[in-house]
Design an enzyme around this catalytic site. Sequence first.
Site, PDB file in Angstrom:
ATOM      1  N   SER A  28       6.620  -4.592  -9.140  1.00  0.00           N
ATOM      2  CA  SER A  28       6.923  -5.676 -10.081  1.00  0.00           C
ATOM      3  C   SER A  28       8.204  -5.411 -10.862  1.00  0.00           C
ATOM      4  CB  SER A  28       5.789  -5.847 -11.094  1.00  0.00           C
ATOM      5  OG  SER A  28       4.656  -6.332 -10.467  1.00  0.00           O
ATOM      6  N   HIS A  58       8.535 -10.240  -8.013  1.00  0.00           N
ATOM      7  CA  HIS A  58       8.726  -9.680  -6.672  1.00  0.00           C
ATOM      8  C   HIS A  58       9.708 -10.567  -5.908  1.00  0.00           C
ATOM      9  CE1 HIS A  58       5.247  -6.752  -6.473  1.00  0.00           C
ATOM     10  NE2 HIS A  58       5.035  -7.368  -7.624  1.00  0.00           N
ATOM     11  N   HIS A  80      -1.201  -7.635  -3.693  1.00  0.00           N
ATOM     12  CA  HIS A  80      -2.134  -6.789  -4.443  1.00  0.00           C
ATOM     13  C   HIS A  80      -3.565  -7.195  -4.102  1.00  0.00           C
ATOM     14  CE1 HIS A  80       1.590  -7.218  -6.725  1.00  0.00           C
ATOM     15  NE2 HIS A  80       1.367  -6.014  -7.208  1.00  0.00           N
ATOM     16  N   TYR A  82      -5.794  -7.830  -6.159  1.00  0.00           N
ATOM     17  CA  TYR A  82      -6.281  -8.879  -7.061  1.00  0.00           C
ATOM     18  C   TYR A  82      -5.863 -10.291  -6.635  1.00  0.00           C
ATOM     19  CZ  TYR A  82      -1.610  -8.561  -9.255  1.00  0.00           C
ATOM     20  OH  TYR A  82      -0.261  -8.537  -9.493  1.00  0.00           O
ATOM     21  N   GLU A  83      -4.913 -10.394  -5.693  1.00  0.00           N
ATOM     22  CA  GLU A  83      -4.486 -11.735  -5.276  1.00  0.00           C
ATOM     23  C   GLU A  83      -5.498 -12.390  -4.348  1.00  0.00           C
ATOM     24  OE1 GLU A  83      -0.124 -12.005  -4.231  1.00  0.00           O
ATOM     25  OE2 GLU A  83      -0.256  -9.882  -4.741  1.00  0.00           O
ATOM     26  N   ALA A 110       5.087  -0.724 -11.044  1.00  0.00           N
ATOM     27  CA  ALA A 110       5.146  -0.729 -12.504  1.00  0.00           C
ATOM     28  C   ALA A 110       3.798  -0.215 -12.983  1.00  0.00           C
ATOM     29  CB  ALA A 110       5.394  -2.137 -13.014  1.00  0.00           C
ATOM     30  N   MET A 205      -2.024  -1.391 -10.721  1.00  0.00           N
ATOM     31  CA  MET A 205      -2.849  -2.296  -9.903  1.00  0.00           C
ATOM     32  C   MET A 205      -2.446  -2.300  -8.434  1.00  0.00           C
ATOM     33  SD  MET A 205      -2.842  -5.537 -12.498  1.00  0.00           S
ATOM     34  CE  MET A 205      -2.956  -5.317 -14.290  1.00  0.00           C
ATOM     35  N   SER A 206      -1.764  -1.276  -7.977  1.00  0.00           N
ATOM     36  CA  SER A 206      -1.276  -1.313  -6.581  1.00  0.00           C
ATOM     37  C   SER A 206      -1.221   0.093  -6.002  1.00  0.00           C
ATOM     38  CB  SER A 206       0.129  -1.934  -6.550  1.00  0.00           C
ATOM     39  OG  SER A 206       1.072  -1.071  -7.163  1.00  0.00           O
ATOM     40  N   ASN A 229       4.950   0.289 -20.068  1.00  0.00           N
ATOM     41  CA  ASN A 229       4.226   0.233 -21.344  1.00  0.00           C
ATOM     42  C   ASN A 229       3.292   1.434 -21.441  1.00  0.00           C
ATOM     43  OD1 ASN A 229       2.863  -1.684 -19.170  1.00  0.00           O
ATOM     44  ND2 ASN A 229       1.217  -0.798 -20.399  1.00  0.00           N
ATOM     45  N   HIS A 241       2.377  -9.418 -18.469  1.00  0.00           N
ATOM     46  CA  HIS A 241       3.198  -9.374 -17.259  1.00  0.00           C
ATOM     47  C   HIS A 241       4.669  -9.634 -17.616  1.00  0.00           C
ATOM     48  CE1 HIS A 241       4.043  -9.301 -13.034  1.00  0.00           C
ATOM     49  NE2 HIS A 241       4.453 -10.548 -13.009  1.00  0.00           N
TER      50      HIS A 241
HETATM   51  N1  HPA Z   1      -1.979  -1.426 -16.504  1.00  0.00           N
HETATM   52  C1  HPA Z   1      -2.041  -1.779 -15.210  1.00  0.00           C
HETATM   53  N2  HPA Z   1      -0.989  -2.162 -14.508  1.00  0.00           N
HETATM   54  C2  HPA Z   1       0.194  -2.149 -15.125  1.00  0.00           C
HETATM   55  C3  HPA Z   1       0.337  -1.785 -16.467  1.00  0.00           C
HETATM   56  C4  HPA Z   1      -0.832  -1.399 -17.198  1.00  0.00           C
HETATM   57  O1  HPA Z   1      -0.787  -1.052 -18.389  1.00  0.00           O
HETATM   58  N3  HPA Z   1       1.649  -1.906 -16.775  1.00  0.00           N
HETATM   59  C5  HPA Z   1       2.285  -2.318 -15.639  1.00  0.00           C
HETATM   60  N4  HPA Z   1       1.407  -2.472 -14.646  1.00  0.00           N
END
Ligand code: HPA
Length: 267
Positions: A28, A58, A80, A82-83, A110, A205-206, A229, A241
Amino acid sequence: MSRSAELAALIRDRAGEEAPEYALILGSGLGHLSEKVEGTAIPYSDLPGFPHAGVSGHVPQLVIGELEGRRVAVFGGRSHYYESGRADAMRLPLEVLAALGCTRLILTNAAGSLRPDIPPGGLMLLNDHIAFAGTNPLIGEATDARFVPMTEAHDATMREGLLAAAKAEGVALPQGVYCWFSGPSFETPAEIRAARVLGADAVGMSTVPEIILARFLGLRAAAISVVTNMGAGLSDESISHDHTKAMAPIGAAKLEKLLRRFLREGE
Ligand code: HPA
């Protein structure tokens, strides 16, 4: 012909016969490196079964060409879990890579950091992972090949090369454990505390399903997180996001320097 063999033939037709030495899958906010490769860009929409719906941030294209004098295949975006609820969403693209004769894969993502010494804008090299999403991309695979050893899932030689490239570029590259959450909701502060207790250094998440699939297909793999973050509850900043996409370019600049050096000097 299998679907992956057909797609590999289509890609060879457009981009040439030579096998990519390395493949990169960009996470991402990191997809723009795919636009800097000199070569043939093939939109995912031309590759049936590739993830063309995608997630904002993306760039849904596969570029085959040259980066730092190396033949590379760069995926500007991924699917992903989750999609679609399918943990094996990236299986076809990875099968195509293997069919093209590529043997080395670098994944980027990310991620949220659990470690104060890896702040937003920083990078982390995965030295292991935890598949906390509770599923596996090889569920349903019927052959004994499904019993993939994961003891050395994150390739030691590639990691050495990435660490050396980071050092040469003056980019901090601590190693750590990435914990895969399904998403798409971000974690709760309690989940972040739990992940910390479990031994994680970053959450995302990936990547984990792709590492498992890569090992299944015989590709060597390594992965780098760009921290956007701190994990939920670890700082006052809000998590979203949009924030991920806004922060990713800071780490992406370091990541690009590091990857370019690795390709120039790597094994
Ligand atoms: N959690 C999960 N996925 C992420 C995060 C997070 O804090 N930051 C960027 N992708």
